[in-house]
Design an enzyme around this catalytic site. Structure first.
Site, PDB file in Angstrom:
ATOM      1  CG  ASN A   8     -34.840  18.103 -29.094  1.00 31.20           C
ATOM      2  OD1 ASN A   8     -35.702  18.945 -28.878  1.00 31.20           O
ATOM      3  ND2 ASN A   8     -33.938  18.248 -30.055  1.00 31.20           N
ATOM      4  CD  GLU A  36     -34.714  22.049 -31.143  1.00 36.41           C
ATOM      5  OE1 GLU A  36     -35.125  22.857 -31.995  1.00 36.41           O
ATOM      6  OE2 GLU A  36     -34.806  20.817 -31.285  1.00 36.41           O
ATOM      7  CE1 TYR A 114     -30.666  19.355 -31.514  1.00 33.69           C
ATOM      8  CE2 TYR A 114     -30.180  21.661 -31.092  1.00 33.69           C
ATOM      9  CZ  TYR A 114     -30.883  20.700 -31.780  1.00 33.69           C
ATOM     10  OH  TYR A 114     -31.794  21.063 -32.757  1.00 33.69           O
ATOM     11  CG  ASP A 154     -31.606  15.487 -31.352  1.00 31.92           C
ATOM     12  OD1 ASP A 154     -31.181  14.646 -32.175  1.00 31.92           O
ATOM     13  OD2 ASP A 154     -32.397  16.402 -31.664  1.00 31.92           O
ATOM     14  CG  ASN A 156     -30.163  16.087 -35.137  1.00 29.73           C
ATOM     15  OD1 ASN A 156     -31.264  15.720 -35.563  1.00 29.73           O
ATOM     16  ND2 ASN A 156     -30.015  17.212 -34.458  1.00 29.73           N
ATOM     17  CG  ASP A 256     -39.934  17.614 -32.401  1.00 29.29           C
ATOM     18  OD1 ASP A 256     -39.394  17.731 -31.283  1.00 29.29           O
ATOM     19  OD2 ASP A 256     -39.488  18.178 -33.425  1.00 29.29           O
ATOM     20  CG  HIS A 257     -36.862  14.684 -30.060  1.00 34.51           C
ATOM     21  ND1 HIS A 257     -35.750  13.996 -30.485  1.00 34.51           N
ATOM     22  CD2 HIS A 257     -36.908  15.821 -30.797  1.00 34.51           C
ATOM     23  CE1 HIS A 257     -35.149  14.681 -31.442  1.00 34.51           C
ATOM     24  NE2 HIS A 257     -35.831  15.804 -31.649  1.00 34.51           N
TER      25      HIS A 257
END
Length: 270
Positions: A8, A36, A114, A154, A156, A256-257
């Site tokens: 991501n 993303e 995603y 991702d 989630n 952030d990933h």
């Protein structure tokens, strides 16, 4: 050997500016799936144009949201966008399927997915469950379609307590709800797919793939394992090594990933 990475990027333009090209040159994946992307197709393709990869980008109707892509060192034989026959997720920028013919003649279907982050008791969570329902239907269909299927991205959801550092504090939050985790029981149970990263890593905490940009989450390794490579059984058996390319410091992060990189003992695409 084929190397497949999934990440991501939290906005492809920002990631590329912050250092993603250096990682690509170092890791040298044969395939990279992105989530993303957060850019229209023409913009994403322009950012990724100066590489050795052919890029398939599936943007979202909502400007600056979601978006998935697949980068490969060869042209896909076929591309399919969206998830589900009714068109509800066709322009969501959350699911793209690409087919590749491998050197031994077998067919690999590679998916960049995603899943919605969700939010308890909101329409966002309802969409998340609807998407997971569609995945439950689509995964067996793909297993019939291709010799090898790999769903990456991702997703989630942390499947087990091993996948979330602070799991006790998150039991009632999206990403670790019992109802969400039950879908993954099914994916890795009756549906017949394999959590490749977990199989290779064993029964250990993590390895985490996402850390909040807030506070000291990254420095304290208070992470979430929400990025997956889910494979059909024969493909999973061909997996030999998994790595989370975690940055050396908070300042060196370009997302952030962290990328999830897995090597498979398979012949390269034709």
């Amino acid at each position: 050997m084929i190397r497949i990475a999934s990440v991501n990027v939290n906005g492809v333009r920002a990631a590329w500016r912050k250092g993603m090209p250096t990682w690509v040159d170092s890791a040298k994946p044969d395939f990279i799936t992105l989530q993303e992307v957060r850019a229209a197709n023409d913009i994403a393709l322009k950012v990724l144009d100066d590489t050795e990869y052919t890029t398939i980008s599936h943007d979202a109707e909502a400007k600056g949201r979601a978006g998935v892509a697949v980068m490969a060192r060869t042209e896909p034989a076929e591309v399919r966008e969206g998830l589900g026959a009714d068109g509800y997720f066709d322009r969501a920028g959350r699911w793209v399927e690409t087919d590749y013919r491998l050197g031994d003649g077998s067919l690999l279907t590679l998916v960049s997915a995603y899943v919605h982050s969700g939010e308890v008791d909101t329409p966002k969570q309802e969409d998340k469950y609807r998407f997971l329902d569609r995945m439950t239907v689509r995964l067996p269909e793909l297993a019939q379609h291709a010799d090898h299927v790999l769903v990456t991205g991702d997703l989630n959801v942390c499947h087990t307590e091993r996948d979330l550092k602070n799991w006790k504090a998150n039991r009632k939050k999206a990403g670790f709800l019992p109802e969400e985790r039950a879908y993954f029981d099914g994916f890795f149970g009756d549906v017949g797919f394999v959590d490749v990263h977990r199989r290779l890593s064993g029964d250990v905490d993590g390895p985490y793939t996402w850390w909040s940009m807030r506070g000291q989450a990254f420095d304290n390794n208070a992470g979430w394992r929400i990025d997956y490579q889910m494979a059909t059984p024969v493909l999973a058996q061909a997996a030999v090594e998994a790595t989370v390319d975690r940055a050396d410091s908070w300042a060196e992060r370009w997302s952030d990933h962290a990328p999830l990189v897995i090597d498979y003992d398979l012949p390269a695409p034709k």
